[in-house]
Design an enzyme around this catalytic site. Structure first.
Site, PDB file in Angstrom:
ATOM      1  CE  LYS A  37      -2.236   1.640   3.664  1.00 30.17           C
ATOM      2  NZ  LYS A  37      -1.931   3.069   3.610  1.00 30.17           N
ATOM      3  CE  LYS A  65      -6.843   6.897   4.572  1.00 31.83           C
ATOM      4  NZ  LYS A  65      -5.405   6.639   4.409  1.00 31.83           N
ATOM      5  CB  SER A 118      -7.580   2.619  12.441  1.00 25.85           C
ATOM      6  OG  SER A 118      -6.543   3.402  11.873  1.00 25.85           O
TER       7      SER A 118
END
Ligand code: BMP
Length: 223
Positions: A37, A65, A118
């Site tokens: 990622k 994002k 998170s």
């Protein structure tokens, strides 16, 4: 849909800024991770060429994002896939039309929608709309969602909403989540960054985490 392989269920977050370090980490860990990622720190430091280079070692997800109007999302996502990424992460809170534009631009590549983040701050604004975002991701045909390893009970809930769509779960290690809990709660993949790239032996750390994932995946899932 779901172009990414699903073998170890571990995704390495390559949030380093040196190209040589990123490529070395990728080469050292490629046997134990399903995808790399890439987020802004690496791309802003090294340019999109690093995505092309990593794509020769393994699958790459661009965690940008993406959170803009449909036309700008389309332009960004188009660039991502021109650089041989397998997937992209987009925000859902900007609206269904923006997510749809991302999916169209991906032309069959994976698009993951952030349902809930998170970190503690996500509990204020994101958590209250997380389930709606997950349902929207399913409705528009996204590959899956991103959901917090720091709150495995939420993953359990998201699993029921997204059914067979994928759940990627960051927040393991440095942020306090365990590798096993999100998998046991129904996540398909966990995302780990600092615990691996800051380790004295990243390959050994990666192997250790995949063993924990395999153990949790073998246990019966709670209903
Ligand atoms: P680390 O394991 O070092 O905490 O890294 C987690 C990675 O996952 C980072 O790249 C971060 O941007 C990303 N991430 C996250 O931590 N929480 C989310 O909710 C969504 C993310 O993409």
């Amino acid at each position: 849909m779901a172009a990414m392989r699903r073998k170890t269920r571990l995704i390495l977050a390559l949030d380093v800024t040196e190209e040589s370090k990123a490529l070395r980490l990728a080469a050292d860990t490629k046997d134990y991770v399903d995808a790399f990622k890439v987020n802004y720190p690496l791309v802003l430091a090294r340019g999109m060429g690093i995505v092309d280079k990593l794509a020769k070692i393994g699958d790459v997800i661009c965690d940008f994002k993406v959170a803009d109007i449909p036309n700008t999302n389309r332009l960004i996502v188009d660039q991502v896939f021109r650089h041989h990424a397998k997937g992209v992460i987009v925000h859902g809170c900007v609206g269904e039309d923006s997510v749809k534009a991302s999916i169209d631009a991906a032309r069959g590549g994976d698009v993951f929608v952030v349902a809930e983040m998170s970190h503690p701050g996500a509990e204020t604004w994101m958590a209250p709309i997380g389930e709606d975002l997950a349902a929207m991701a399913v409705r528009v045909g996204a590959t899956g969602i991103v959901a917090p390893a720091t709150r495995p009970d939420r993953i359990h809930l998201f699993r029921a909403i997204v059914e067979d769509r994928l759940i990627l779960s960051p927040g393991v290690g440095a942020q306090g989540g365990s590798p096993a809990d999100p998998i046991a709660a129904g996540a398909d993949y966990i995302i780990v960054g600092r615990t691996i790239y800051d380790a004295a032996n990243p390959r050994a750390e990666t192997e250790k985490i995949t063993r924990e994932i395999a153990k949790a995946a073998a246990a019966p899932r709670p209903r």
